[in-house]
Design a protein around this motif. Structure first.
Motif, PDB file in Angstrom:
ATOM      1  N   MET A  36     -15.775 -55.396   7.148  1.00 39.42           N
ATOM      2  CA  MET A  36     -14.611 -54.643   6.801  1.00 39.42           C
ATOM      3  C   MET A  36     -13.436 -55.580   6.930  1.00 39.42           C
ATOM      4  O   MET A  36     -12.773 -55.584   7.938  1.00 39.42           O
ATOM      5  CB  MET A  36     -14.448 -53.493   7.751  1.00 39.42           C
ATOM      6  CG  MET A  36     -15.712 -52.718   7.893  1.00 39.42           C
ATOM      7  SD  MET A  36     -15.457 -51.158   8.536  1.00 39.42           S
ATOM      8  CE  MET A  36     -16.737 -50.306   7.736  1.00 39.42           C
TER       9      MET A  36
ATOM     10  N   HIS B  71     -23.292 -45.550   3.013  1.00 39.75           N
ATOM     11  CA  HIS B  71     -22.984 -44.761   4.218  1.00 39.75           C
ATOM     12  C   HIS B  71     -21.657 -44.066   4.015  1.00 39.75           C
ATOM     13  O   HIS B  71     -21.031 -44.197   2.963  1.00 39.75           O
ATOM     14  CB  HIS B  71     -23.022 -45.639   5.474  1.00 39.75           C
ATOM     15  CG  HIS B  71     -21.985 -46.722   5.549  1.00 39.75           C
ATOM     16  ND1 HIS B  71     -21.944 -47.769   4.663  1.00 39.75           N
ATOM     17  CD2 HIS B  71     -20.934 -46.918   6.389  1.00 39.75           C
ATOM     18  CE1 HIS B  71     -20.934 -48.572   4.968  1.00 39.75           C
ATOM     19  NE2 HIS B  71     -20.300 -48.066   6.007  1.00 39.75           N
TER      20      HIS B  71
ATOM     21  N   HIS C 119     -18.548 -44.283   5.381  1.00 40.57           N
ATOM     22  CA  HIS C 119     -17.207 -44.840   5.626  1.00 40.57           C
ATOM     23  C   HIS C 119     -16.352 -44.906   4.369  1.00 40.57           C
ATOM     24  O   HIS C 119     -16.855 -45.223   3.289  1.00 40.57           O
ATOM     25  CB  HIS C 119     -17.321 -46.231   6.244  1.00 40.57           C
ATOM     26  CG  HIS C 119     -17.648 -46.194   7.700  1.00 40.57           C
ATOM     27  ND1 HIS C 119     -18.259 -47.236   8.354  1.00 40.57           N
ATOM     28  CD2 HIS C 119     -17.446 -45.226   8.641  1.00 40.57           C
ATOM     29  CE1 HIS C 119     -18.427 -46.920   9.637  1.00 40.57           C
ATOM     30  NE2 HIS C 119     -17.952 -45.707   9.823  1.00 40.57           N
TER      31      HIS C 119
ATOM     32  N   HIS D 143     -16.265 -47.356   1.479  1.00 39.78           N
ATOM     33  CA  HIS D 143     -17.452 -47.341   0.609  1.00 39.78           C
ATOM     34  C   HIS D 143     -17.547 -46.063  -0.231  1.00 39.78           C
ATOM     35  O   HIS D 143     -18.380 -45.982  -1.130  1.00 39.78           O
ATOM     36  CB  HIS D 143     -18.726 -47.479   1.449  1.00 39.78           C
ATOM     37  CG  HIS D 143     -18.761 -48.726   2.284  1.00 39.78           C
ATOM     38  ND1 HIS D 143     -19.533 -49.820   1.988  1.00 39.78           N
ATOM     39  CD2 HIS D 143     -18.071 -49.058   3.409  1.00 39.78           C
ATOM     40  CE1 HIS D 143     -19.332 -50.765   2.891  1.00 39.78           C
ATOM     41  NE2 HIS D 143     -18.450 -50.332   3.768  1.00 39.78           N
TER      42      HIS D 143
ATOM     43  N   HIS E  12     -25.337 -48.822  12.177  1.00 41.59           N
ATOM     44  CA  HIS E  12     -23.877 -48.959  12.022  1.00 41.59           C
ATOM     45  C   HIS E  12     -23.241 -47.563  12.110  1.00 41.59           C
ATOM     46  O   HIS E  12     -22.153 -47.394  12.665  1.00 41.59           O
ATOM     47  CB  HIS E  12     -23.622 -49.621  10.671  1.00 41.59           C
ATOM     48  CG  HIS E  12     -22.206 -49.640  10.202  1.00 41.59           C
ATOM     49  ND1 HIS E  12     -21.225 -50.409  10.799  1.00 41.59           N
ATOM     50  CD2 HIS E  12     -21.586 -48.995   9.177  1.00 41.59           C
ATOM     51  CE1 HIS E  12     -20.084 -50.232  10.151  1.00 41.59           C
ATOM     52  NE2 HIS E  12     -20.262 -49.375   9.172  1.00 41.59           N
TER      53      HIS E  12
ATOM     54  N   ASP F  22     -23.450 -51.782   5.586  1.00 47.37           N
ATOM     55  CA  ASP F  22     -22.774 -52.367   6.752  1.00 47.37           C
ATOM     56  C   ASP F  22     -23.716 -52.668   7.916  1.00 47.37           C
ATOM     57  O   ASP F  22     -23.265 -52.950   9.024  1.00 47.37           O
ATOM     58  CB  ASP F  22     -21.627 -51.460   7.206  1.00 47.37           C
ATOM     59  CG  ASP F  22     -20.382 -51.653   6.346  1.00 47.37           C
ATOM     60  OD1 ASP F  22     -20.444 -52.464   5.396  1.00 47.37           O
ATOM     61  OD2 ASP F  22     -19.358 -51.001   6.619  1.00 47.37           O
TER      62      ASP F  22
HETATM   63 ZN   LIG Z   1     -18.974 -49.061   7.461  1.00 48.64          ZN
END
Ligand SMILES: [Zn+2]
Length: 321
Positions: free
Chosen positions: A1, A116, A118, A121, A193, A212
């Motif tokens: 990130m 995922h 986050h 993303h 993660h 990630d």
């Molecule tokens: Zn992430």
């Protein structure tokens, strides 16, 4: 990130966004005292930064490319069946991303897969769905996106995602897709993660998008607010290694394209830090005392130059042991 990702803003970014009038008030509950008076909203700040991000496209095979530069690395598979895109970056990077996708091929966008939950993303999910993509992800990604969520360490608050950003199809353990004469094996990583991580293995191309699970070249974020933990990170690295050979191209969530030796070195770093921090914790040291011992000192030169600092990484490992 990195650069525009889930991490604390740099002082330079703060000044840039403050100067541009892009800092808005945010004070999430449960922040440390100093942050209670902060006017930085890191989520808004990262979205603002992504609007100006320059994307680069790396061809991996005739049909498969990696797009980098805003949020998580994106994979794009093109062909007569249409485009399959892995991860949607920030919504604010949509203009550049549309241009990058158009430059690859003019076939329609068919499918978006989220590695995922986050936001670096998934933030572009809405526009991709409205451009024609079906959204596919792990069941937990959909569940996480439907909830409001706080990440106190990162001073981030997320409201529930709008309905058109949610995955329309989900799976639990695995899902297989056959598109453009490629075979995509989607597999769930048990909490690593986050508790939403999947890998996408393009088995004909011999390319793995690891999300990630892999931060290439830096200490990774481990999001313990959604069940991420160091043991899971090591197990996920091992699982990815077991699927790869000397020719495999590994797309990390963040950082440059990787290969098997790169992933092996990263896995060994994770295990070394896990062992050292576990010894400190087992000896009765508090979190603060363990951080003060600088257990990653000899590793920081190689791994500590990303946005997850050495002290913060020790905290993540200690907290999740
Ligand atoms: Zn992430």
């Amino acid at each position: 990130m990195f650069d525009h990702d889930l991490c604390n803003p740099t002082r330079r970014q703060f000044l840039r966004y403050a100067g541009a009038g892009l800092i808005t008030a945010t004070v999430a509950r449960s922040l440390p005292a100093w942050a209670q008076t902060s006017t930085i909203d890191p989520v808004a700040q990262m979205r603002a930064a992504a609007a100006n991000a320059k994307l680069t496209t790396l061809k991996l095979t005739d049909a498969l490319s990696m797009i980098s530069g805003a949020g998580g690395n994106i994979a794009v598979l093109t062909g007569p069946d249409g485009k399959v895109v892995i991860d949607s970056s920030y919504a604010t990077a949509a203009p550049q991303l549309k241009a990058a996708l158009a430059a690859l091929s003019n076939v329609p966008l068919r499918l978006l897969i989220n590695t995922h939950w986050h936001f670096d993303h998934t933030d572009g999910n809405s526009w991709m769905r409205n451009a024609g993509a079906l959204i596919l992800a792990h069941e937990n990604t959909r569940a996480r996106l439907t909830e409001s969520h706080d990440m106190p360490d990162l001073h981030m608050h997320f409201d529930p995602s709008p309905a058109d950003a949610l995955p329309e199809q989900t799976f639990i353990d695995q899902f297989n897709l056959y598109f453009n004469q490629e075979s995509l094996a989607l597999r769930y990583y048990p909490p690593a993660h986050t508790d939403t991580d999947i890998l996408i293995h393009f088995t004909h191309a011999n390319v793995i998008h690891a999300g990630d699970i892999l931060f290439n070249g830096t200490y990774p974020l481990i999001d313990y607010t959604t069940k991420g933990n160091i043991a899971g990170m090591i197990a996920a690295a091992d699982r990815t290694l077991s699927l790869s050979d000397t020719q495999t191209k590994i797309i990390p969530g963040h950082g440059p394209l990787a290969d098997r030796p790169t992933l092996q070195r990263y896995r060994d770093m994770l295990a070394a830090v896990r062992d050292r921090v576990a010894r400190l914790k087992q000896s009765g040291k508090t979190l603060e005392e363990s951080v003060a011992e600088k257990p990653t000192k000899d590793l920081d030169e190689d791994w500590g130059k990303g946005r997850i600092t050495n002290d913060f990484f020790v905290k993540l490992v200690y907290t999740t042991l």
